[in-house]
Design a protein around this motif. Structure first.
Motif, PDB file in Angstrom:
ATOM      1  N   UNK A 281     -15.020   3.546  -6.174  1.00 33.08           N
ATOM      2  CA  UNK A 281     -14.438   4.699  -6.715  1.00 33.08           C
ATOM      3  C   UNK A 281     -14.302   4.909  -8.202  1.00 33.08           C
ATOM      4  N   UNK A 282     -15.700   4.536  -9.033  1.00 35.88           N
ATOM      5  CA  UNK A 282     -15.780   5.132 -10.342  1.00 35.88           C
ATOM      6  C   UNK A 282     -16.492   5.977  -9.975  1.00 35.88           C
ATOM      7  N   UNK A 283     -16.657   7.688 -11.008  1.00 33.93           N
ATOM      8  CA  UNK A 283     -17.418   8.594 -10.493  1.00 33.93           C
ATOM      9  C   UNK A 283     -18.661   8.979 -10.687  1.00 33.93           C
ATOM     10  N   UNK A 284     -18.921   7.565 -12.118  1.00 31.84           N
ATOM     11  CA  UNK A 284     -20.249   7.414 -12.090  1.00 31.84           C
ATOM     12  C   UNK A 284     -20.798   6.040 -12.359  1.00 31.84           C
ATOM     13  N   UNK A 285     -22.005   6.407 -11.710  1.00 31.89           N
ATOM     14  CA  UNK A 285     -23.307   5.553 -11.248  1.00 31.89           C
ATOM     15  C   UNK A 285     -23.003   4.190 -12.593  1.00 31.89           C
ATOM     16  N   UNK A 286     -23.201   5.283 -13.499  1.00 32.14           N
ATOM     17  CA  UNK A 286     -23.758   3.534 -14.955  1.00 32.14           C
ATOM     18  C   UNK A 286     -22.449   2.895 -15.338  1.00 32.14           C
ATOM     19  N   UNK A 287     -22.071   1.726 -16.043  1.00 32.28           N
ATOM     20  CA  UNK A 287     -20.607   2.078 -16.184  1.00 32.28           C
ATOM     21  C   UNK A 287     -20.804   0.351 -16.894  1.00 32.28           C
ATOM     22  N   UNK A 288     -20.561   0.674 -18.058  1.00 30.43           N
ATOM     23  CA  UNK A 288     -20.034  -0.574 -19.322  1.00 30.43           C
ATOM     24  C   UNK A 288     -19.256  -0.943 -20.005  1.00 30.43           C
ATOM     25  N   UNK A 289     -18.634  -2.217 -19.185  1.00 30.12           N
ATOM     26  CA  UNK A 289     -17.180  -2.646 -19.690  1.00 30.12           C
ATOM     27  C   UNK A 289     -17.583  -3.628 -20.879  1.00 30.12           C
ATOM     28  N   UNK A 290     -16.135  -3.490 -21.748  1.00 31.58           N
ATOM     29  CA  UNK A 290     -15.827  -4.206 -22.400  1.00 31.58           C
ATOM     30  C   UNK A 290     -15.378  -5.793 -21.960  1.00 31.58           C
ATOM     31  N   UNK A 291     -14.636  -5.837 -20.898  1.00 30.29           N
ATOM     32  CA  UNK A 291     -13.374  -7.038 -20.509  1.00 30.29           C
ATOM     33  C   UNK A 291     -14.739  -7.898 -19.808  1.00 30.29           C
ATOM     34  N   UNK A 292     -14.027  -9.062 -19.375  1.00 31.52           N
ATOM     35  CA  UNK A 292     -14.991 -10.312 -19.777  1.00 31.52           C
ATOM     36  C   UNK A 292     -15.569 -10.281 -18.005  1.00 31.52           C
ATOM     37  N   UNK A 293     -16.417 -10.623 -18.442  1.00 30.89           N
ATOM     38  CA  UNK A 293     -17.280 -10.524 -17.223  1.00 30.89           C
ATOM     39  C   UNK A 293     -17.148 -11.992 -16.038  1.00 30.89           C
ATOM     40  N   UNK A 330     -29.193 -12.070 -30.876  1.00 30.40           N
ATOM     41  CA  UNK A 330     -29.587 -12.847 -30.365  1.00 30.40           C
ATOM     42  C   UNK A 330     -30.790 -11.720 -28.915  1.00 30.40           C
ATOM     43  N   UNK A 331     -30.893 -10.165 -28.940  1.00 33.00           N
ATOM     44  CA  UNK A 331     -31.268  -9.223 -28.216  1.00 33.00           C
ATOM     45  C   UNK A 331     -30.350  -9.102 -26.692  1.00 33.00           C
ATOM     46  N   UNK A 332     -28.835  -9.406 -27.329  1.00 36.22           N
ATOM     47  CA  UNK A 332     -28.724  -9.276 -25.917  1.00 36.22           C
ATOM     48  C   UNK A 332     -27.203  -7.823 -26.453  1.00 36.22           C
ATOM     49  N   UNK A 333     -27.061  -6.885 -25.554  1.00 39.78           N
ATOM     50  CA  UNK A 333     -25.992  -5.826 -25.519  1.00 39.78           C
ATOM     51  C   UNK A 333     -24.305  -5.539 -26.072  1.00 39.78           C
ATOM     52  N   UNK A 334     -24.061  -5.190 -27.246  1.00 38.19           N
ATOM     53  CA  UNK A 334     -22.984  -5.793 -26.996  1.00 38.19           C
ATOM     54  C   UNK A 334     -22.203  -4.467 -26.947  1.00 38.19           C
ATOM     55  N   UNK A 335     -20.629  -3.930 -26.269  1.00 42.29           N
ATOM     56  CA  UNK A 335     -20.717  -3.096 -26.526  1.00 42.29           C
ATOM     57  C   UNK A 335     -19.223  -2.516 -27.728  1.00 42.29           C
ATOM     58  N   UNK A 336     -19.306  -1.413 -28.197  1.00 40.45           N
ATOM     59  CA  UNK A 336     -17.944  -1.278 -28.487  1.00 40.45           C
ATOM     60  C   UNK A 336     -17.471   0.305 -28.937  1.00 40.45           C
ATOM     61  N   UNK A 337     -15.816   0.078 -28.192  1.00 43.14           N
ATOM     62  CA  UNK A 337     -14.627   0.991 -27.581  1.00 43.14           C
ATOM     63  C   UNK A 337     -14.882   2.023 -29.059  1.00 43.14           C
ATOM     64  N   UNK A 338     -14.793   3.535 -28.744  1.00 47.38           N
ATOM     65  CA  UNK A 338     -14.542   4.730 -30.182  1.00 47.38           C
ATOM     66  C   UNK A 338     -13.298   4.765 -29.717  1.00 47.38           C
ATOM     67  N   UNK A 339     -12.293   4.191 -30.209  1.00 47.00           N
ATOM     68  CA  UNK A 339     -11.350   4.333 -30.398  1.00 47.00           C
ATOM     69  C   UNK A 339     -10.592   5.789 -31.536  1.00 47.00           C
TER      70      UNK A 339
END
Ligand code: FAD
Length: 557
Positions: A281-293, A330-339
């Motif tokens: 359903x998404x038009x773009x292949x790579x997506x980055x959601x901050x929603x819970x896993x 810790x080596x993981x990646x967080x996501x910052x939403x730009x509001x």
């Protein structure tokens, strides 16, 4: 062996949609179990801004706002176009204000109104330059007692030293703490309070925004006597004679068969982490959601297996937001939403050709649509030394916090000249130079003829009122120059289960499936794939949760 349990209502998911339904049903005398898949309650709601868009809400008079059902309906007709669903939109507009009144009267949920937070298209027919949104009032997490540990914490990237900064006055203090003694004192008090809370409770206890909303709903559920199960995914719906009569729930390694006398409410938070549905359903292949896993689209699959109709035809299957990827220690990646930062004076967005593509002050959803319209999935927010020290950029905080750690981590790119910055970012240098020449020439007089930045009340809401004549436009000229890369994320999904104005799930023939309800992002959004204003997912989530709770109890709304 399966254990059997009986109750009136089983709610799957403990975000705003699920807890609103659970509290309402319980307060109407029903026996309610909330089964939450994650080890903590609150879902995306606990990570959110905690804003609800409720036209004609009961606090409008107190802040001097005049609104009407007609204006709100006109606005939504304009926003949703051919996707306008009169039954559900009327149900939302009629019941939203009643839901707010009910929760404030009957539960621990409280809201603060804002006269200033505009609709996202305030100049559209029926649009308002402020007053339709309310935000969850700050909440003392200690009121949850031991359950505080069971509340999902806020997004780390949206905190400062782990502190959740409330919208409005509090945010202003944090933005101005190096400029005003009063703000510095406020920030110092918050820092000390937070330090003490960390020591005693292992986390901050002054909950704001979405964490306050989830905390208040959780407190209300506890007060009402809702049974709350964590780590308890709903796996299957049980149907008999065409009606949903229960569900299979996993809990503590056991498989339970929960029979319901009234019904099941699906409130699993949509499908932001469902790779398969996203790919479709998404038009773009790579997506980055901050929603819970755990928001993997279980509600939609459960409903479909029970014969429900799904609608995947919206022009946007989710509420888009540009996010940047923040390398964590810790080596993981967080996501910052730009509001907020995009609207600041001295910030523009370009794609890899160095060209602007949008009024950067427009809503996050509109920003991403414009990016997709270019056939791109990546952009860079570009700014100069003056602006980054005044406002920060994304995860980078303003003066006096240092820039160096962000440059070292690779999050923030810095160039001595625009050409140097372009080379580091992989942006076309000639394109960026031409863009800056045009932008800066117009910015001298505070204008932006190409994209009209600062042209709407919504743009200006996040601008800098000290910059005149246009709070969203200033030249980008003071070296060094900076950029942060943004990619596409979401705040929640829009495509979903077709429901009616009573929150009942409909089958392929648009007939209600007895005993099955959906609320929150499991249900098809009423916004037609658009994003009309602040709080347009939580407002309907709580409203349709409340409607479901009442319908289950036999109360007509
Ligand atoms: C940073 C950020 C800011 C936002 N700010 C706002 C805002 O201010 N206003 C606004 O309107 N919207 C905002 N949003 C969007 C909003 O948070 C979501 O749309 C909303 O919280 C969705 O609520 P929900 O009840 O549908 O789902 P959620 O709150 O996500 O809750 C769903 C729960 O269901 C659980 N679950 C999943 N599968 C199962 C299963 N099989 N069994 C049991 N449980 C299950 C999940 O674990 C989750 O806890 C924001 C989002 C983000 C990320």
């Amino acid at each position: 062996m399966e254990r059997r349990i009986e109750c009136d209502v089983l709610v799957a998911g403990s975000g705003a949609g699920g807890l609103a339904a659970a509290v309402t049903a319980r307060k109407h005398g029903l026996e309610v179990i909330v089964a939450e898949k994650a080890p903590q309650f609150g879902g995306t709601t606990a990570l959110s801004g905690g804003w609800l868009w409720i036209p004609n809400h009961p606090m409008q008079r107190q802040i001097g706002i005049r609104d009407s059902l007609e204006e709100a309906a006109t606005y939504l007709l304009h926003e949703t176009g051919e996707k306008f669903d009169p039954e559900r939109i009327n149900a939302f507009l009629a019941n939203g204000p009643r839901m707010v009144e009910w929760f404030v009267r009957e539960s621990a949920v409280r809201f603060d109104p804002s006269a200033l937070f505009p609709d996202y298209h305030p100049d559209a027919p029926g649009g308002k330059a402020g007053g339709r949104s309310i935000v969850a009032s700050a909440f003392d997490g200690r009121e949850l007692g031991p359950m505080l540990a069971k509340l999902r914490p806020p997004l780390a990237e949206l905190t400062v030293f782990g502190i959740m900064i409330g919208s409005g006055a509090e945010l202003v203090h944090f933005m101005r703490w190096s400029k005003s003694v009063a703000s510095a004192a406020f920030v110092a008090r918050r820092l000390i309070g937070h330090g003490c809370a960390r020591l005693f409770y292992g986390r901050g206890v002054r909950l704001t925004n979405g964490n306050a909303l989830a905390g208040r709903l959780l407190r209300s559920a506890l007060d009402a006597g809702v049974q709350l199960w964590d780590s308890a995914p709903v796996r299957e719906l049980l149907k008999k004679n065409g009606a949903v009569r229960g569900a299979v729930v996993e809990r503590n390694g056991a498989v339970l068969q929960v029979s319901v006398r009234k019904g099941v409410v699906l409130a699993c938070g949509g499908f932001p982490q469902d790779r398969e549905r996203r790919a479709r359903l998404f038009p773009h292949p790579e997506h980055h959601s901050p929603a819970p896993a755990g928001n993997t689209g279980d509600g939609l699959r459960l409903a479909q297996a029970a014969g429900a109709k799904l609608d995947e035809s919206l022009p946007n299957a989710a509420a888009w937001v540009p996010v940047s990827r923040v390398p964590r220690e810790d080596g993981t990646i967080g996501l910052f939403p730009h509001f907020i930062d995009r609207a600041k004076p001295g910030v523009i967005a370009v794609t890899r050709n160095g060209k602007r593509f949008v009024n950067e002050g427009n809503s996050y959803h509109d920003f991403v649509q414009a990016l997709l319209g270019q056939g791109e999935t990546t952009a860079w927010l570009v700014t100069d030394h003056r602006a980054i020290r005044a406002y920060g950029l994304g995860f980078v905080k303003p003066r006096p916090l240092p820039l160096a750690p962000h440059i070292e981590s690779g999050y923030l790119l810095r160039g001595a000249t625009p050409a140097d910055l372009a080379a580091r970012a992989g942006i076309d240098a000639a394109g960026l130079a031409a863009t800056l020449a045009t932008y800066n020439r117009d910015a001298e007089s505070g204008t932006d003829p190409d994209f009209g930045k600062g042209g709407t009340a919504y743009n200006r809401f996040y601008g800098d009122p000290d910059i005149k004549p246009n709070p969203c436009v200033a030249p980008i000229e003071q070296a060094p120059f900076y950029a942060v890369q943004v990619v596409i994320g979401d705040l929640g999904t829009y495509a979903g289960i077709v429901t009616n104005g009573d929150s009942q799930v409909l089958d392929e023939n648009r007939r209600p499936i007895p005993g099955l309800y959906a609320a929150g992002n499991d249900a098809l959004s009423i916004m037609g794939g658009n994003y009309p204003g602040p709080g347009i997912t939580l407002g309907p989530a709580m409203t349709f949760g409340w409607v479901a709770g009442r319908h289950l109890a036999g109360v007509t709304t």
